[in-house]
Enzyme design. Structure first.
Site, PDB file in Angstrom:
ATOM      1  N   ASN A  10       0.832  -1.214   0.000  1.00  0.00           N
ATOM      2  CA  ASN A  10       0.000   0.000   0.000  1.00  0.00           C
ATOM      3  C   ASN A  10       0.855   1.247   0.000  1.00  0.00           C
ATOM      4  O   ASN A  10       2.056   1.198   0.245  1.00  0.00           O
ATOM      5  CB  ASN A  10      -0.859   0.075   1.281  1.00  0.00           C
ATOM      6  CG  ASN A  10      -1.787  -1.105   1.434  1.00  0.00           C
ATOM      7  OD1 ASN A  10      -2.225  -1.714   0.462  1.00  0.00           O
ATOM      8  ND2 ASN A  10      -2.089  -1.447   2.675  1.00  0.00           N
ATOM      9  N   GLY A  38       1.560  -1.067   3.826  1.00  0.00           N
ATOM     10  CA  GLY A  38       0.979  -2.382   3.499  1.00  0.00           C
ATOM     11  C   GLY A  38       1.662  -3.413   4.377  1.00  0.00           C
ATOM     12  O   GLY A  38       2.895  -3.421   4.486  1.00  0.00           O
ATOM     13  N   ASN A 183      -2.196  -9.486  17.742  1.00  0.00           N
ATOM     14  CA  ASN A 183      -2.196  -8.539  18.850  1.00  0.00           C
ATOM     15  C   ASN A 183      -3.391  -8.899  19.740  1.00  0.00           C
ATOM     16  O   ASN A 183      -4.093  -9.894  19.498  1.00  0.00           O
ATOM     17  CB  ASN A 183      -2.211  -7.082  18.359  1.00  0.00           C
ATOM     18  CG  ASN A 183      -3.500  -6.723  17.633  1.00  0.00           C
ATOM     19  OD1 ASN A 183      -4.509  -7.418  17.740  1.00  0.00           O
ATOM     20  ND2 ASN A 183      -3.475  -5.639  16.891  1.00  0.00           N
ATOM     21  N   GLY A 250       3.633  -3.972  14.755  1.00  0.00           N
ATOM     22  CA  GLY A 250       3.378  -5.416  14.615  1.00  0.00           C
ATOM     23  C   GLY A 250       4.102  -5.985  13.402  1.00  0.00           C
ATOM     24  O   GLY A 250       4.567  -7.126  13.421  1.00  0.00           O
ATOM     25  N   ASP A 251       4.195  -5.182  12.351  1.00  0.00           N
ATOM     26  CA  ASP A 251       4.906  -5.640  11.141  1.00  0.00           C
ATOM     27  C   ASP A 251       6.396  -5.780  11.422  1.00  0.00           C
ATOM     28  O   ASP A 251       7.049  -6.710  10.947  1.00  0.00           O
ATOM     29  CB  ASP A 251       4.676  -4.658   9.991  1.00  0.00           C
ATOM     30  CG  ASP A 251       3.210  -4.576   9.597  1.00  0.00           C
ATOM     31  OD1 ASP A 251       2.495  -5.590   9.776  1.00  0.00           O
ATOM     32  OD2 ASP A 251       2.768  -3.511   9.138  1.00  0.00           O
ATOM     33  N   SER A 290      10.067   3.997  10.073  1.00  0.00           N
ATOM     34  CA  SER A 290      10.361   3.896  11.511  1.00  0.00           C
ATOM     35  C   SER A 290      11.157   2.635  11.857  1.00  0.00           C
ATOM     36  O   SER A 290      11.588   2.471  12.996  1.00  0.00           O
ATOM     37  CB  SER A 290       9.044   3.873  12.301  1.00  0.00           C
ATOM     38  OG  SER A 290       8.403   2.612  12.164  1.00  0.00           O
TER      39      SER A 290
HETATM   40  O1  RIB Z   1       0.340  -2.529   9.770  1.00  0.00           O
HETATM   41  C1  RIB Z   1       0.376  -1.222   9.280  1.00  0.00           C
HETATM   42  C2  RIB Z   1      -0.101  -1.206   7.859  1.00  0.00           C
HETATM   43  O2  RIB Z   1      -1.463  -1.530   7.818  1.00  0.00           O
HETATM   44  C3  RIB Z   1       0.008   0.140   7.194  1.00  0.00           C
HETATM   45  O3  RIB Z   1       1.254   0.340   6.564  1.00  0.00           O
HETATM   46  C4  RIB Z   1      -1.174   0.163   6.242  1.00  0.00           C
HETATM   47  O4  RIB Z   1      -0.823   0.148   4.903  1.00  0.00           O
HETATM   48  C5  RIB Z   1      -2.026  -1.042   6.635  1.00  0.00           C
HETATM   49  O5  RIB Z   1      -1.902  -2.033   5.730  1.00  0.00           O
END
Ligand code: RIB
Length: 299
Positions: A10, A38, A183, A250-251, A290
């Protein structure tokens, strides 16, 4: 071993607000930023920044947003061979508001991510090797994510599922991933248990393992995390940081966990460092910009 990420790509439009608007209300944004995002793309970059060889599988539109979503990943060395362009939809877009406590809300236009299907599965079939790590989320069609996990299991790859965003009744194969990393809200949706304290979080993590996950890590934000596996249930406090923006934390956790495991680190150790990496990511704005690099995390 490589980290292969299947997921969404995204562009994030992030507005800072003092507080979130109530229904029908307009609030002024104190700052606005466009950033690559994304969950799939974020996790790919997170794993890459932790030093892994990373392949991203996904879709973008044939539009001006696609380079905004991808250029940065390419520059950092994420393999984009299996990212395809579709003319049917525009590149995915997330409208994100961040309040002064660092909390966020997201409105998501899936767009081109809806094109991630058969072609992506064929790409995975081509690229996945035994003992690679397949990292997936829930921001593309869950039926495709489920097929991907099945394929990875047949191939002898390790599967990590980040069940974000929270969706009820996922395909059962996802609950049987080697590692599930929800989470608090996602763990509640997956287990049907209310998580109001640490004891309840441990209970939910155990329930996820009873339901078939090899290991379950329930992330509790500033309360830290708990994880369960056959050998027991454990707690880890959060990294002591001043959070300004939790978007993508979380990513960062999922990408770091996959990268460290891919290089052979024990799960417990990898969880500890991934927790630190996620904490550090909250001290800066946005998702991808970040994310800390390996040198900053493994100190
Ligand atoms: O986890 C964060 C992400 O969730 C953002 O970057 C946004 O694009 C959504 O997909």
């Amino acid at each position: 071993m490589a980290v292969v990420v299947l997921g969404s790509i995204n562009v994030d439009v992030i507005a800072d607000v003092d507080r979130f608007p109530s229904p029908g209300e307009t609030r002024p944004a104190t700052q606005l930023a466009w950033m690559p995002g994304g969950k799939g793309a974020n996790q790919a970059l997170a794993a890459r920044r932790m030093g892994a060889r990373v392949v991203l599988v996904g879709s973008v539109g044939a539009d001006a947003l696609a380079p905004q979503a991808l250029t940065h990943l390419e520059r950092e060395g994420v393999d984009l061979t299996y990212v395809v362009e579709t003319r049917r939809w525009g590149t995915g877009l997330a409208l994100i508001a961040v309040d002064r406590t660092g909390e966020n809300t997201i409105i998501l236009y899936a767009g081109a991510n809806q094109a991630t299907g058969e072609h992506a599965l064929a790409s995975l079939d081509h690229v996945l090797r035994p003992r690679d790590i397949l990292l997936v989320q829930s921001e593309i069609a869950l039926a495709v994510v489920a097929e991907a996990v099945l394929l990875a299991q047949r191939r002898g790859a390790i599967t990590i599922w980040d069940p974000a965003p929270a969706l009820p009744d996922p395909p059962p194969v996802l609950l049987r991933a080697d590692v599930v990393v929800p989470n608090q809200k996602e763990a509640e949706v997956l287990t049907g248990l209310a998580i109001h304290d640490l004891k309840a979080a441990k209970h939910a993590a155990r329930r996820l393992v009873e339901n078939g996950a090899g290991m379950a890590v329930v992330k509790l934000g500033k309360e830290g995390l708990v994880w369960a596996e056959a050998g027991g249930v454990f707690y880890l406090p959060a990294e002591p940081v001043e959070a300004v923006d939790t978007v993508g934390a979380g990513d960062m956790f999922a990408g770091a966990l996959a990268a460290l495991r891919a290089e052979g680190m024990e799960w417990h150790e990898a969880i500890r460092w991934a927790n630190r990496a996620a904490g550090l990511s909250t001290t800066r704005r946005g998702a991808q910009p970040s994310f800390p690099r390996r040198e900053e995390v493994l100190t």
